[in-house]
Design an enzyme around this catalytic site. Structure first.
Site, PDB file in Angstrom:
ATOM      1  N   GLU A 143       0.825  -1.214   0.000  1.00  0.00           N
ATOM      2  CA  GLU A 143       0.000   0.000   0.000  1.00  0.00           C
ATOM      3  C   GLU A 143       0.856   1.260   0.000  1.00  0.00           C
ATOM      4  OE1 GLU A 143      -3.712   2.194   2.305  1.00  0.00           O
ATOM      5  OE2 GLU A 143      -2.408   0.852   3.442  1.00  0.00           O
ATOM      6  N   GLU A 246     -12.247   3.189   4.615  1.00  0.00           N
ATOM      7  CA  GLU A 246     -11.255   3.475   5.652  1.00  0.00           C
ATOM      8  C   GLU A 246     -11.233   4.975   5.906  1.00  0.00           C
ATOM      9  OE1 GLU A 246      -6.796   1.911   6.723  1.00  0.00           O
ATOM     10  OE2 GLU A 246      -7.035   3.019   4.858  1.00  0.00           O
TER      11      GLU A 246
END
Length: 274
Positions: A143, A246
């Site tokens: 990520e 998120e």
């Protein structure tokens, strides 16, 4: 229509962690993700998933000393054994929770080092971890995280993440494409979705409003358009992954605040069914 997963580390903050599963299911989520499961026994989490008909879609490897500021271990020379142990721990949880993907946290570039000087450590760690994860049918995700939220993080850009996937050369290593982080660092988000999703190297999306990381209908990104782009490209290339929510609810820990802020998801679902 994108499948939305509730990030239980951020959503429903007024509830105890194990109670957030039921809240997410009641709000129409079919999947969940979170940062770390390791404070709870796998059987406790598995029971909540089963009771609420939820799929576990993602969580992270242990980050090292989180309270001390560590944000992963994969890029840090001298911590290879600890990273391998974190991967083994994560895979044990993934098996118990039937989770098909894990974010292997890269970590901060050590003081006095450069990204290039630790890149070989990162690549070698991920190659070894990918071989172990492949035996279990689990994908490892890389990520890119923006430099404002986590200064010094090893991986920041989508293009670099995709180059690393090619360099690592394992079919179960993929990119965790967080549109919030991408907008902060790069911009041009829709073009990047169109470019990278057909490669087969995107394992997961995440969303949040920019710049405050609240609900996706707050801020400068037009998420209805981006969801449409994901749908369009997915139909062309066969992508069937998840979109993780998120973000920090704008209403904070007010009772029912997360649920009250889900108008964006309800509106998109209505539009998609129309």
């Amino acid at each position: 229509m994108p499948r939305f997963a509730a990030n239980l580390s951020m959503l429903y903050p007024e509830l105890d962690f194990l109670d957030r599963f039921e809240a997410a299911a009641k709000d129409g989520f079919e999947g969940v993700e979170y940062l770390f499961p390791y404070a709870w026994e796998p059987r406790e989490i598995a029971a909540r998933l089963k009771a609420n008909g939820l799929q576990q879609v993602l969580f992270n490897t242990a980050p090292g000393n989180w309270e001390g500021g560590e944000r992963g271990l994969a890029c840090i020379p001298g911590r290879e054994a600890q990273f391998a142990s974190a991967v083994e721990q994560a895979l044990a949880y993934a098996q118990a929770l039937e989770c098909p993907r894990i974010h292997a946290m890269a970590g901060l570039v050590p003081a006095g080092s450069t990204r290039e000087s630790v890149r070989a450590t990162y690549v070698d760690n991920l190659r070894k971890a990918a071989a172990v994860a492949a035996k279990q049918g689990v994908d490892l995700l890389l990520e890119p995280i923006n430099t404002r939220d986590i200064p010094g993080f090893f991986l920041n850009r989508q293009d670099d993440a995709h180059r690393l996937v090619e360099e690592i050369g394992a079919s179960n290593v993929k990119v965790q494409f967080d549109l919030y982080h991408c907008q902060v660092v790069d911009g041009d988000v829709a073009s990047k979705i169109r470019h990278y999703l057909p490669t087969g190297h995107v394992g997961h999306f995440q969303i949040a409003g920019v710049p405050q990381r609240h609900e996706p209908d707050l801020g400068e990104l037009h998420y209805p358009y981006l969801f449409g782009v994901i749908d369009e490209v997915s139909a062309q290339c066969g992508w069937q992954g998840w979109v993780g929510c998120e973000y920090r609810p704008a209403r904070g820990s007010a009772p029912g605040g997360t649920s009250a802020g889900l108008g964006w998801m309800k509106a998109w679902k209505r539009q998609a069914r129309a």
